[in-house]
Design an enzyme around this catalytic site. Structure first.
Site, mmCIF file in Angstrom:
data_model
loop_
_atom_site.group_PDB
_atom_site.id
_atom_site.type_symbol
_atom_site.label_atom_id
_atom_site.label_comp_id
_atom_site.label_asym_id
_atom_site.label_seq_id
_atom_site.Cartn_x
_atom_site.Cartn_y
_atom_site.Cartn_z
ATOM 1 N N LYS A 53 0.840 -1.203 0.000
ATOM 2 C CA LYS A 53 0.000 0.000 0.000
ATOM 3 C C LYS A 53 0.873 1.251 0.000
ATOM 4 O O LYS A 53 0.653 2.189 -0.776
ATOM 5 C CB LYS A 53 -0.946 -0.019 1.210
ATOM 6 N N GLN A 97 -4.533 -1.574 9.611
ATOM 7 C CA GLN A 97 -4.488 -2.890 8.967
ATOM 8 C C GLN A 97 -5.070 -3.955 9.896
ATOM 9 O O GLN A 97 -4.644 -4.099 11.040
ATOM 10 C CB GLN A 97 -3.029 -3.238 8.597
ATOM 11 N N ASP A 120 -10.610 3.307 4.409
ATOM 12 C CA ASP A 120 -11.090 1.937 4.246
ATOM 13 C C ASP A 120 -12.617 1.907 4.143
ATOM 14 O O ASP A 120 -13.192 0.898 3.756
ATOM 15 C CB ASP A 120 -10.655 1.080 5.448
#
Ligand code: NDP
Length: 313
Positions: A53, A97, A120
């Protein structure tokens, strides 16, 4: 006729080029959008995901930071890390994460992320915006699935769509997005009766159940579009031979790396029946990271429009 392959790498590259053009406009205003990724502990898969990422961000010129906390981190420590990032003007996106270690209250941590920086799209405010079709940040994998369908010219309006899986991060949001694009949507889960029969009604079948190779040709209407979201490593030779019979390339990869990836779809029985399909790897996966870039730029645009402070780096 064999299924048309929906190439996620090509679509990712198109989207990245569009993001790069948008970043150019930011640059002209002296602004560089920023993403912070929080990684807790040393889960090898999470380490690879977060590194990729950050690498993708850097390749586009998005400022990116990876904050690494020890496996023993507490909920309070994570909350204070999130609070610090919430307060930093130059950070537009915050990604925690998952999974977090068991001692951490994941829901509390995700709830603490400023919804305007929730790239997200997991915060209840953003999920509420999605339900009610208000502007907000949409979870990356479901948004990526819609991009694959739209950019591949697969009709959605009026089509029967079946989604296998009802998770908050894939199944539910993708079902909502398909519904908002005027598909008639059925959501299946582990208690659905006669799953293959329900799936065979689908013009668009989304498999997001996390059960490698479970969706066979019996689940697929001839000519249907199949989106394979699952990603599981196969680590036994017997499994590789079973799912990829006679596939020398797969076997060579397995010999070299000790594993190969399989989705939720059984390729040998589904490819001859489907009209179009996303491969694993190289289908949905590349779109997930591309949509994270899109969300970071979108967060920068939405937030800075409300607080027009250009932060020069
Ligand atoms: P979850 O485990 O959170 O959800 C799985 C869902 O599938 C649940 O709703 C579950 O039903 C349902 N399910 C499980 N077994 C069956 C079954 N036998 N029959 C019917 N339904 C079943 O998974 P996620 O949504 O997080 O992820 C799904 C898959 O997608 C995983 O393989 C994951 O690795 C992959 N993934 C891939 C991404 C990418 O970028 N390509 C990104 C995110 C995920 P119930 O609710 O009843 O338990």
């Amino acid at each position: 006729m064999p299924a048309r392959i929906l190439n996620g790498n090509e679509i990712r590259d198109q989207i990245k080029a569009e993001v790069a053009a948008e970043l150019q406009q930011f640059q002209e205003c002296g602004v560089r959008p920023g993403l912070a990724v929080i990684l807790v502990g040393n889960n090898p898969a999470s380490e690879i995901y977060t590194r990729n990422k950050v690498k993708s961000c850097e390749s586009l010129g998005i400022h990116s930071e990876r904050l690494i906390l020890p496996e023993t981190a507490t909920t309070e420590e994570l909350l204070s890390c999130v609070a610090e990032l919430n307060g930093r003007e130059e950070i537009d996106g915050i990604l925690v994460q998952l999974p977090l270690p068991p001692q951490v209250d994941s829901k509390r941590v995700l709830l603490a992320v400023d919804p305007q920086k929730d790239v997200d799209g997991f915060h209840p405010v953003n999920l509420g915006n999605l339900v009610t079709q208000r502007p907000g940040l949409i979870p990356c994998t479901p948004a990526g699935i819609l991009e694959i369908l739209k950019r591949s010219g697969i009709p959605i309006e009026g089509q029967r769509a079946v989604v296998i899986g009802r998770s908050d991060i894939v199944g539910k949001p993708v079902a909502l997005l398909l519904m908002h694009h005027n598909a008639t949507v059925t959501v299946c889960h582990s208690r659905t009766r006669d799953l293959p029969r329900v799936c065979r009604e689908a013009d668009i079948l989304v498999a997001a159940l996390g059960k490698p190779g479970m969706v066979t040709g019996e689940f697929v209407k001839p000519g249907a579009t199949v989106i394979d979201v699952g990603i599981s490593p196969l680590t036994s030779r017997a499994d590789v031979e079973r799912f990829f019979p006679g596939d020398a390339k797969r076997m060579e990869e397995f010999e070299r790396k000790g594993s190969t990836l399989l989705g939720d779809v059984d390729p040998s029985s589904v490819y001859p029946v489907a009209g179009a399909i996303t491969p694993v790897p190289g289908g949905v996966g590349p779109l997930t990271i591309a949509m994270l870039m899109v969300n970071t730029v979108r967060a920068a645009r939405l937030r800075r429009a409300q607080r027009p402070v250009a932060v020069a780096r």
